[in-house]
Design a protein around this motif. Sequence first.
Motif, short mmCIF file in Angstrom:
data_model
loop_
_atom_site.label_atom_id
_atom_site.label_comp_id
_atom_site.label_asym_id
_atom_site.label_seq_id
_atom_site.Cartn_x
_atom_site.Cartn_y
_atom_site.Cartn_z
N PRO A 1 -17.10 102.05 -24.00
CA PRO A 1 -17.62 101.51 -25.10
C PRO A 1 -16.96 101.73 -26.46
CG PRO A 1 -18.34 103.88 -24.50
CD PRO A 1 -17.39 103.45 -23.41
N GLN A 2 -15.81 102.35 -26.44
CA GLN A 2 -15.20 102.55 -27.68
C GLN A 2 -13.76 102.65 -27.50
OE1 GLN A 2 -16.75 105.21 -30.69
NE2 GLN A 2 -14.73 106.21 -30.74
N ILE A 3 -12.70 101.79 -28.14
CA ILE A 3 -11.48 101.96 -28.00
C ILE A 3 -10.82 102.24 -29.46
CG2 ILE A 3 -9.56 100.48 -27.43
CD1 ILE A 3 -11.26 98.59 -26.04
N LEU A 4 -9.79 103.26 -29.41
CA LEU A 4 -9.30 103.75 -30.44
C LEU A 4 -7.76 103.47 -30.56
CD1 LEU A 4 -10.85 107.22 -30.73
CD2 LEU A 4 -11.67 105.05 -32.00
N THR A 5 -7.26 103.23 -31.62
CA THR A 5 -5.84 103.29 -31.80
C THR A 5 -5.25 104.80 -31.68
OG1 THR A 5 -5.81 103.27 -34.42
CG2 THR A 5 -5.69 101.05 -33.26
N SER A 6 -3.87 104.72 -31.55
CA SER A 6 -3.09 106.05 -31.56
C SER A 6 -2.96 106.20 -33.29
CB SER A 6 -1.90 106.07 -30.88
OG SER A 6 -0.88 105.01 -31.69
N ALA A 7 -2.79 107.35 -33.50
CA ALA A 7 -2.61 107.82 -34.84
C ALA A 7 -1.86 106.88 -35.74
CB ALA A 7 -2.09 109.20 -34.98
N LYS A 8 -0.69 106.42 -34.93
CA LYS A 8 0.42 105.65 -35.74
C LYS A 8 0.69 104.31 -35.45
CE LYS A 8 3.04 109.96 -36.62
NZ LYS A 8 4.63 110.70 -36.38
N ASP A 9 0.29 103.65 -34.21
CA ASP A 9 0.56 102.54 -33.68
C ASP A 9 -0.62 101.66 -33.63
OD1 ASP A 9 3.13 103.57 -33.29
OD2 ASP A 9 2.78 104.23 -31.27
N ARG A 10 -0.11 100.11 -33.76
CA ARG A 10 -1.07 99.30 -33.35
C ARG A 10 -1.33 99.33 -32.03
NH1 ARG A 10 2.97 97.58 -35.86
NH2 ARG A 10 3.63 96.28 -34.04
N ARG A 11 -2.56 98.50 -31.25
CA ARG A 11 -2.78 98.43 -29.96
C ARG A 11 -3.28 97.13 -29.69
NH1 ARG A 11 -6.91 102.36 -26.69
NH2 ARG A 11 -6.78 101.43 -24.49
N THR A 12 -2.85 96.52 -28.58
CA THR A 12 -3.52 95.03 -28.27
C THR A 12 -4.08 95.37 -27.08
OG1 THR A 12 -1.52 93.94 -29.39
CG2 THR A 12 -2.95 92.71 -27.53
N ILE A 13 -5.53 94.72 -27.02
CA ILE A 13 -6.28 94.83 -25.83
C ILE A 13 -6.48 93.54 -25.35
CG2 ILE A 13 -8.38 95.96 -24.70
CD1 ILE A 13 -7.22 97.00 -28.26
N ARG A 14 -6.52 93.23 -23.88
CA ARG A 14 -6.65 91.99 -23.38
C ARG A 14 -8.25 92.10 -22.75
NH1 ARG A 14 -3.59 87.64 -20.19
NH2 ARG A 14 -5.04 86.48 -19.05
N LEU A 15 -9.10 91.14 -23.10
CA LEU A 15 -10.37 91.39 -22.57
C LEU A 15 -10.81 90.40 -21.45
CD1 LEU A 15 -12.23 91.12 -26.15
CD2 LEU A 15 -11.81 93.08 -24.77
N PRO A 16 -11.78 90.98 -20.80
CA PRO A 16 -11.96 90.36 -19.38
C PRO A 16 -12.02 88.73 -19.49
CG PRO A 16 -13.61 91.96 -19.50
CD PRO A 16 -12.92 91.93 -21.08
N ASP A 17 -12.29 88.01 -20.67
CA ASP A 17 -12.41 86.59 -20.53
C ASP A 17 -10.93 86.00 -21.00
OD1 ASP A 17 -12.42 87.35 -23.23
OD2 ASP A 17 -13.92 85.73 -23.97
N GLY A 18 -10.04 86.82 -21.42
CA GLY A 18 -8.67 86.31 -21.55
C GLY A 18 -8.41 86.42 -23.41
N SER A 19 -9.55 86.79 -24.07
CA SER A 19 -9.53 87.09 -25.51
C SER A 19 -8.75 88.39 -25.82
CB SER A 19 -10.71 87.36 -26.27
OG SER A 19 -11.59 86.23 -25.91
N ARG A 20 -7.90 88.40 -26.76
CA ARG A 20 -7.31 89.59 -27.24
C ARG A 20 -7.64 90.21 -28.53
NH1 ARG A 20 -2.53 90.56 -24.23
NH2 ARG A 20 -1.82 88.81 -22.83
N ILE A 21 -7.71 91.54 -28.77
CA ILE A 21 -7.79 92.04 -29.96
C ILE A 21 -6.56 93.02 -30.10
CG2 ILE A 21 -9.31 93.77 -31.00
CD1 ILE A 21 -11.73 93.15 -29.05
N THR A 22 -6.17 93.07 -31.45
CA THR A 22 -5.14 93.55 -31.78
C THR A 22 -5.65 94.74 -32.99
OG1 THR A 22 -3.40 92.03 -31.39
CG2 THR A 22 -2.90 93.81 -32.87
N LEU A 23 -5.64 95.83 -32.47
CA LEU A 23 -6.12 97.10 -33.66
C LEU A 23 -5.00 97.51 -34.43
CD1 LEU A 23 -8.43 99.04 -31.27
CD2 LEU A 23 -9.05 97.29 -33.15
N ASP A 24 -5.26 97.52 -35.74
CA ASP A 24 -4.39 98.29 -36.65
C ASP A 24 -4.49 99.81 -36.44
OD1 ASP A 24 -2.57 98.36 -38.65
OD2 ASP A 24 -3.72 97.66 -40.03
#
Length: 348
Positions: free
Chosen positions: A127-150
Motif C-alpha cells: 500500500p505504500q512505497i518509500l524512497t530511500s533517504a538519498k536516492d531516487r527510485r523507479t517502480i514498474r507497475l503491473p500494467d507496464g506504467s512506471r513511477i520514478t520517485l524523487d
Amino acid sequence: MADRFDVAAAYLARMLSRRDSPAMQSEMDEWEEAAPENRKAMEDVYAAWDVAGSTQDSPEIQQMLAEMRERTQPKRESWLRSGTGKWAIAAGLVAMVSASAVVWFGKSGSTPGASEQAQIAAVANDPQILTSAKDRRTIRLPDGSRITLDRDSSIRLAYSDNQRGVTLQNGRAHFAVHKDASRPFIVSAGRLTATAVGTAFDVSLSPKGEGVMISEGIVRVVTQLPARHGGHTTLLNAGMKLVQYAGSVELTPVDIMQESAWTDGKIIFSSHCLTDVARQMNPYAGDALLVDRDAARIAISGVFDLNNVEGLAHALEQQGLATVRHQNGKIIISRVPAAGSTDCRSLT
C-alpha cells in the motif's frame, strides 16, 4: 513521428480550451480522414475523456479521494495571494552534455525479467512505497506504467486489474503511464487530482502547494481553487505546468527537458542565480554547498549531476567566477570581484 493518440489529444485540448477555429476544425477533419488509425485515435481520446471526467465507482478510488477532501477542507479566511516575479536574461557559466542525458520511462513493450516481475508482484500488494533517504527510485507497475520517485518522497497505491490510483503523500514523482482508455490513471496530491489515460507527467507536493507538469500527452487536473478561467478543471498539454498555491492557481509554459531532468539525476539551469542553484542541489548533497552573499547572484547555466556539488564548484572556479574553499565538510563559494553577471533569474 508523433503518436496518433497524442495528436488527437492535442486537438481535443484545443477544442475544450475554446482555442479552436474553423481553420483548426478543418485541419482536424483532414487529419482524421487521412488514415483510419487517425479516426480510431480520435475516438479513443473522446472515450478516454468521457471516462476521465466521470465518477469512479471503485471503493478504493472513492476512499482515496474522500481522504484527500477531508484533509484539505478549505480555510478561506487564511488563504493568501501569491505573485510571480519576472525573469531577467543574463550570461553565465555554460556546461555542455549529451542530449541523451534525459530519459523517460515510457516504453511498455519490453518483457520484465524475474527480478522485475517479483517487484511488480510486490507493488500490487504494497500500500505504500518509500524512497530511500538519498536516492531516487523507479517502480514498474503491473500494467507496464512506471513511477520514478524523487528522494524523500512517498506514494500510496490503489492499484488492481480494475483501477489505477496513486496518492502522492509527499515529495515529487514522475509518472510514465501505459495507455489504457478503460482505466484512467488517477493521482491525488493534497488539494489536487490529476487524471491521465496514457501520458507522462510529474506531480509534486510540498508546503508551498501542489504542482503538475506534463511532459507528454494531456492530463485532466482538478484543483480545489479555481484556475484563471474560473473553473476547477484544467486540461494540460505537454509543456505546461500548473501549481496550486495557498490562495491561487498558476499555469505557465515550461521547458520539458529542464523540468524532467531530475528523473535521470540531472539538473538544468539557464542563467539562474547561484543561491537558487545551491538550494536546488543541496537536498541531494547533504546541504554541503554554502554560497556567500556576494556570490548569490552569479548567473549559472548548464547541466549538472544533482548530487555533484563538487563538480559545480570546480566549474565555477575554472571559469574564474568564484573562489572555493572547504571547511568542516562544507563547500563555500565566494565571488571573484568583477567576475560574472549578477543579472540572474530567480527560481520561484
